[in-house]
Structure formats: C-alpha cells, structure tokens
Enzyme design. Structure first.
Site, PDB file in Angstrom:
ATOM      1  CB  CYS A   1      -1.594   4.395   5.019  1.00  0.00           C
ATOM      2  SG  CYS A   1      -3.087   3.722   4.028  1.00  0.00           S
TER       3      CYS A   1
ATOM      4  CB  CYS B   1      -4.795  -0.622   2.384  1.00  0.00           C
ATOM      5  SG  CYS B   1      -5.448   0.901   2.429  1.00  0.00           S
TER       6      CYS B   1
ATOM      7  CB  CYS C   1      -0.891  -0.005   1.328  1.00  0.00           C
ATOM      8  SG  CYS C   1      -2.015   1.447   1.131  1.00  0.00           S
TER       9      CYS C   1
HETATM   10 FE    FE Z   1      -3.312   2.183   2.314  1.00  0.00          FE
END
Ligand code: FE
Length: 203
Positions: A108, A110, A105
């Site tokens: 961030c 995920c 990700c």
């Molecule tokens: Fe993310």
C-alpha cells in the site's frame, strides 16, 4: 510476522472520511478547495520532508548522531521531537559507495510520516510499488538518477510496523557548511532513494 496494514487501513478510512467531509463543505460553500490544497501543500513541503532533512544534516555533521540514527532510527529522530504518530518504527538505511537504498511499500503506502510528511502520489502508484522491487535500477533511472552499475541497490519494503528512510551520502564540496545549509540540500526524493541530494551552489 507479516505485513500488518491495520494502521494503514485506518489511515485510508480517515482519508476517505476527510475527502467526503471536504466535498460536503466545498459544496455548501464553507470551504474553498484551494485552501485545502494549500494546507496539504504546506504539510508536504514545510512540515514533512524538512524534518527528515534536519535529521540527515545532523547525521552528516555529527558522527555520534549518525551512529545513533543507524542504531535506532525512531529514537534518534525522537531527539528532534519528531515522530511516532504513524505507529511504526523508523529504520534508517545509509547510502554508501557500495550500496544505494530505495524505499517502497509493495502492499500500500506505508511511509515515515514523521520525517517525510505525506507520501507523493507516485509512491502510492501500483506501477512504482511493483516495478521498483523487480527492476530498481531502471525505475530509479526514470527519476533521473543513474546508479553506477558497480553499486548494489537494496530495496526496503515498508510496513505498518517498520518504515524506512534513506540516509543519502553527503555531497562533495560541502565542507564547512552549517547544518541548516546542509539541510537545504536534502530533498524528499533523496530520502526515498530516487534522487541524490542537491549539489551545493557554486560560488
Ligand atoms: Fe503499506
């Protein structure tokens, strides 16, 4: 369209509140930090990746299940009763002789919680998130996996809506193994795409 991280910001807020609460409880002597660590570890090692391992072992054993899994990951994973709480759709990317898949990700962290549990620390590391997109072969090699030069590498960028899981290739020498035996070969990292499944123990 876009990379909607609404749900992850919620997760981050919850994580911060949990950390604050944990600190308070430890300070007041209500809670031992190693109990918290044990719980997190149990979640990471027992609850999480074992779910994905069972899914992979079923896909290796049952061609019809494999087809359903690649067609609609969330639905096929749901056949095990796993899922959904991360709020996104799980898409399964299958490794083949031609293509190796890896998951990240970039914005961030995920991650398909329902099948892999909590993301490892390195998955959230800015260096991994930035570099695996630019130089996936090098980053994967740093994990100890040399993807053959002839094989393409596909990088899947997860989001709050769509989270990816890798279906690794079934190792050679596993004919006749049960689903439970196969599941023991499937590691978390092999479902992120930075490792191969374990080799079957030699008799
Ligand atoms: Fe993310």
């Amino acid at each position: 369209m876009g990379h909607d991280h609404h749900h992850d910001h919620d997760h981050d807020d919850v994580a911060l509140r949990v950390q604050a609460l944990e600190a308070l409880l430890v300070e007041r002597g209500y809670l031992a930090t190693d109990a918290v660590d044990k719980l997190a570890e149990a979640y990471e090692h027992d609850v999480g990746p074992m779910n994905g391992a069972r899914v992979v072992a079923r896909a290796w054993s049952d061609p019809a299940y494999r087809a359903r899994l690649l067609e609609d990951g969330s639905k096929a994973i749901g056949e095990f009763g796993y899922g959904g709480f991360e709020g996104g759709h799980v898409v399964v990317a299958e490794n083949t002789d031609e293509v190796h898949n890896v998951v990240v990700c970039t914005l961030c962290s995920c991650y398909p919680w329902s099948v892999l549990g909590l993301p490892p620390t390195w998955y959230k590391d800015p260096a991994y998130r930035a570099r695996v997109v630019v130089e996936p072969r090098t980053v994967i090699a740093e994990f100890g996996l040399d993807v053959p030069a002839a094989k393409a590498i596909r990088v899947w960028d997860s989001s709050a809506e769509v989270r990816y899981m890798v279906l690794p290739q079934r190792p050679a020498g596993t004919d006749g193994m049960t689903e439970a035996e196969l599941a023991d070969l499937v590691t978390r990292d092999s479902m992120i795409g930075v490792a191969m499944p374990l080799e079957p123990a030699r008799a």
